[in-house]
Design a protein around this motif. Structure first.
Motif, PDB file in Angstrom:
ATOM      1  N   ILE A 117     -21.402  19.586 -12.712  1.00 26.85           N
ATOM      2  CA  ILE A 117     -20.326  19.690 -11.731  1.00 26.85           C
ATOM      3  C   ILE A 117     -18.977  19.760 -12.436  1.00 26.85           C
ATOM      4  N   VAL A 118     -18.768  18.920 -13.443  1.00 27.95           N
ATOM      5  CA  VAL A 118     -17.511  18.944 -14.195  1.00 27.95           C
ATOM      6  C   VAL A 118     -17.321  20.311 -14.850  1.00 27.95           C
ATOM      7  N   GLN A 119     -18.366  20.849 -15.432  1.00 24.13           N
ATOM      8  CA  GLN A 119     -18.282  22.163 -16.070  1.00 24.13           C
ATOM      9  C   GLN A 119     -17.921  23.235 -15.039  1.00 24.13           C
ATOM     10  N   ALA A 120     -18.573  23.212 -13.881  1.00 25.88           N
ATOM     11  CA  ALA A 120     -18.288  24.201 -12.844  1.00 25.88           C
ATOM     12  C   ALA A 120     -16.851  24.078 -12.351  1.00 25.88           C
ATOM     13  N   ARG A 121     -16.391  22.847 -12.139  1.00 27.94           N
ATOM     14  CA  ARG A 121     -15.021  22.637 -11.649  1.00 27.94           C
ATOM     15  C   ARG A 121     -13.985  23.114 -12.659  1.00 27.94           C
ATOM     16  N   ALA A 122     -14.291  22.992 -13.943  1.00 25.38           N
ATOM     17  CA  ALA A 122     -13.351  23.424 -14.981  1.00 25.38           C
ATOM     18  C   ALA A 122     -13.143  24.937 -14.965  1.00 25.38           C
ATOM     19  N   GLU A 123     -14.107  25.671 -14.433  1.00 28.07           N
ATOM     20  CA  GLU A 123     -14.031  27.130 -14.407  1.00 28.07           C
ATOM     21  C   GLU A 123     -13.472  27.678 -13.098  1.00 28.07           C
ATOM     22  N   LEU A 124     -13.183  26.805 -12.134  1.00 24.76           N
ATOM     23  CA  LEU A 124     -12.715  27.241 -10.817  1.00 24.76           C
ATOM     24  C   LEU A 124     -11.288  26.794 -10.559  1.00 24.76           C
ATOM     25  N   HIS A 125     -10.604  27.526  -9.695  1.00 21.72           N
ATOM     26  CA  HIS A 125      -9.290  27.101  -9.220  1.00 21.72           C
ATOM     27  C   HIS A 125      -9.102  27.602  -7.794  1.00 21.72           C
ATOM     28  N   THR A 126      -8.240  26.942  -7.064  1.00 18.14           N
ATOM     29  CA  THR A 126      -7.956  27.313  -5.691  1.00 18.14           C
ATOM     30  C   THR A 126      -7.429  28.743  -5.642  1.00 18.14           C
ATOM     31  N   GLY A 127      -7.939  29.519  -4.702  1.00 21.70           N
ATOM     32  CA  GLY A 127      -7.540  30.911  -4.546  1.00 21.70           C
ATOM     33  C   GLY A 127      -8.373  31.897  -5.339  1.00 21.70           C
ATOM     34  N   GLN A 128      -9.250  31.388  -6.185  1.00 22.82           N
ATOM     35  CA  GLN A 128     -10.068  32.253  -7.046  1.00 22.82           C
ATOM     36  C   GLN A 128     -11.108  33.011  -6.228  1.00 22.82           C
ATOM     37  N   GLN A 129     -11.287  34.272  -6.571  1.00 22.22           N
ATOM     38  CA  GLN A 129     -12.319  35.117  -5.977  1.00 22.22           C
ATOM     39  C   GLN A 129     -13.655  34.769  -6.622  1.00 22.22           C
ATOM     40  N   VAL A 130     -14.670  34.472  -5.815  1.00 19.28           N
ATOM     41  CA  VAL A 130     -16.001  34.139  -6.303  1.00 19.28           C
ATOM     42  C   VAL A 130     -17.034  34.799  -5.413  1.00 19.28           C
ATOM     43  N   GLN A 131     -18.261  34.645  -5.790  1.00 17.93           N
ATOM     44  CA  GLN A 131     -19.374  34.984  -4.918  1.00 17.93           C
ATOM     45  C   GLN A 131     -20.168  33.712  -4.725  1.00 17.93           C
ATOM     46  N   TYR A 132     -20.905  33.638  -3.614  1.00 17.66           N
ATOM     47  CA  TYR A 132     -21.752  32.479  -3.381  1.00 17.66           C
ATOM     48  C   TYR A 132     -23.059  32.916  -2.757  1.00 17.66           C
ATOM     49  N   LEU A 133     -24.073  32.113  -2.965  1.00 17.06           N
ATOM     50  CA  LEU A 133     -25.378  32.387  -2.375  1.00 17.06           C
ATOM     51  C   LEU A 133     -25.391  31.802  -0.972  1.00 17.06           C
ATOM     52  N   HIS A 134     -25.508  32.671   0.017  1.00 14.10           N
ATOM     53  CA  HIS A 134     -25.584  32.226   1.407  1.00 14.10           C
ATOM     54  C   HIS A 134     -27.024  31.774   1.678  1.00 14.10           C
ATOM     55  N   TRP A 135     -27.176  30.503   2.029  1.00 14.48           N
ATOM     56  CA  TRP A 135     -28.499  29.896   2.137  1.00 14.48           C
ATOM     57  C   TRP A 135     -29.355  30.524   3.231  1.00 14.48           C
ATOM     58  N   ASP A 136     -28.737  30.988   4.322  1.00 13.71           N
ATOM     59  CA  ASP A 136     -29.508  31.520   5.453  1.00 13.71           C
ATOM     60  C   ASP A 136     -30.263  32.797   5.115  1.00 13.71           C
ATOM     61  N   ASP A 137     -29.660  33.678   4.308  1.00 11.28           N
ATOM     62  CA  ASP A 137     -30.324  34.945   4.014  1.00 11.28           C
ATOM     63  C   ASP A 137     -30.571  35.194   2.522  1.00 11.28           C
ATOM     64  N   GLY A 138     -30.109  34.277   1.657  1.00 12.17           N
ATOM     65  CA  GLY A 138     -30.340  34.416   0.225  1.00 12.17           C
ATOM     66  C   GLY A 138     -29.540  35.515  -0.433  1.00 12.17           C
ATOM     67  N   LYS A 139     -28.502  36.009   0.246  1.00  6.74           N
ATOM     68  CA  LYS A 139     -27.681  37.087  -0.303  1.00  6.74           C
ATOM     69  C   LYS A 139     -26.387  36.542  -0.875  1.00  6.74           C
ATOM     70  N   MET A 140     -25.861  37.267  -1.863  1.00 10.88           N
ATOM     71  CA  MET A 140     -24.580  36.920  -2.451  1.00 10.88           C
ATOM     72  C   MET A 140     -23.469  37.479  -1.571  1.00 10.88           C
ATOM     73  N   ARG A 141     -22.443  36.649  -1.341  1.00 14.74           N
ATOM     74  CA  ARG A 141     -21.312  37.065  -0.512  1.00 14.74           C
ATOM     75  C   ARG A 141     -20.011  36.751  -1.243  1.00 14.74           C
ATOM     76  N   SER A 142     -18.982  37.532  -0.943  1.00 13.02           N
ATOM     77  CA  SER A 142     -17.666  37.332  -1.542  1.00 13.02           C
ATOM     78  C   SER A 142     -16.887  36.274  -0.778  1.00 13.02           C
ATOM     79  N   ALA A 143     -16.129  35.481  -1.531  1.00 12.72           N
ATOM     80  CA  ALA A 143     -15.332  34.414  -0.918  1.00 12.72           C
ATOM     81  C   ALA A 143     -14.186  34.040  -1.842  1.00 12.72           C
ATOM     82  N   ARG A 144     -13.286  33.225  -1.307  1.00 20.23           N
ATOM     83  CA  ARG A 144     -12.189  32.649  -2.092  1.00 20.23           C
ATOM     84  C   ARG A 144     -12.301  31.136  -2.028  1.00 20.23           C
ATOM     85  N   VAL A 145     -12.009  30.480  -3.157  1.00 23.50           N
ATOM     86  CA  VAL A 145     -12.034  29.028  -3.225  1.00 23.50           C
ATOM     87  C   VAL A 145     -10.845  28.481  -2.436  1.00 23.50           C
TER      88      VAL A 145
END
Length: 97
Positions: free
Chosen positions: A34-62
Motif C-alpha cells: 500500500i505504501v509503495q502504491a501510494r508513493a506512485e499516486l497523486h490527486t488528479g492523476q490519470q489512472v486505470q482501474y479494474l472494475h469488479w463487476d465486469d473485469g474490464k479496465m476503465r479510465s479514471a482520475r484519483v
C-alpha cells in the motif's frame, strides 16, 4: 503468472479456492504494498482501474487517497469509486504527467 497454475484453478476444490483467496487478500493488504502504491499516486492523476463487476479496465482520475483505499472518478460514468490500491494501474508516464 504461471499459466499451469491458472489452468489448474477450475479443478481446485472450493476449500482450496477459498484458501487461495485468503492468501491473496493478505498479500494485497500488506502495508508495504500500500505504501509503495501510494508513493506512485497523486490527486488528479490519470489512472486505470479494474472494475469488479465486469473485469474490464476503465479510465479514471484519483480524487483522494486514504489508508487502504483510493477514491477515483470514473471518466465515462462520472461516478466515484472507492477501491483498494491493488485495483489501480498507472497509465503511461507521459500521459500521467
Amino acid at each position: 503468472m504461471r499459466i499451469k497454475l491458472i489452468e489448474d484453478l477450475p479443478m481446485a476444490s472450493s476449500a482450496e479456492l477459498y484458501q487461495l483467496s485468503w492468501v491473496i487478500e493478505q498479500l494485497l493488504g500488506d502495508p508495504r504494498r500500500i505504501v509503495q502504491a501510494r508513493a506512485e499516486l497523486h490527486t488528479g492523476q490519470q489512472v486505470q482501474y479494474l472494475h469488479w463487476d465486469d473485469g474490464k479496465m476503465r479510465s479514471a482520475r484519483v480524487v483522494s487517497m486514504k489508508d487502504r483505499r483510493v477514491t477515483v472518478l470514473d471518466e465515462a460514468t462520472r461516478t466515484h469509486f472507492k477501491l483498494p490500491y491493488a485495483a489501480i494501474v498507472l497509465t503511461e508516464p507521459s500521459a500521467a504527467q
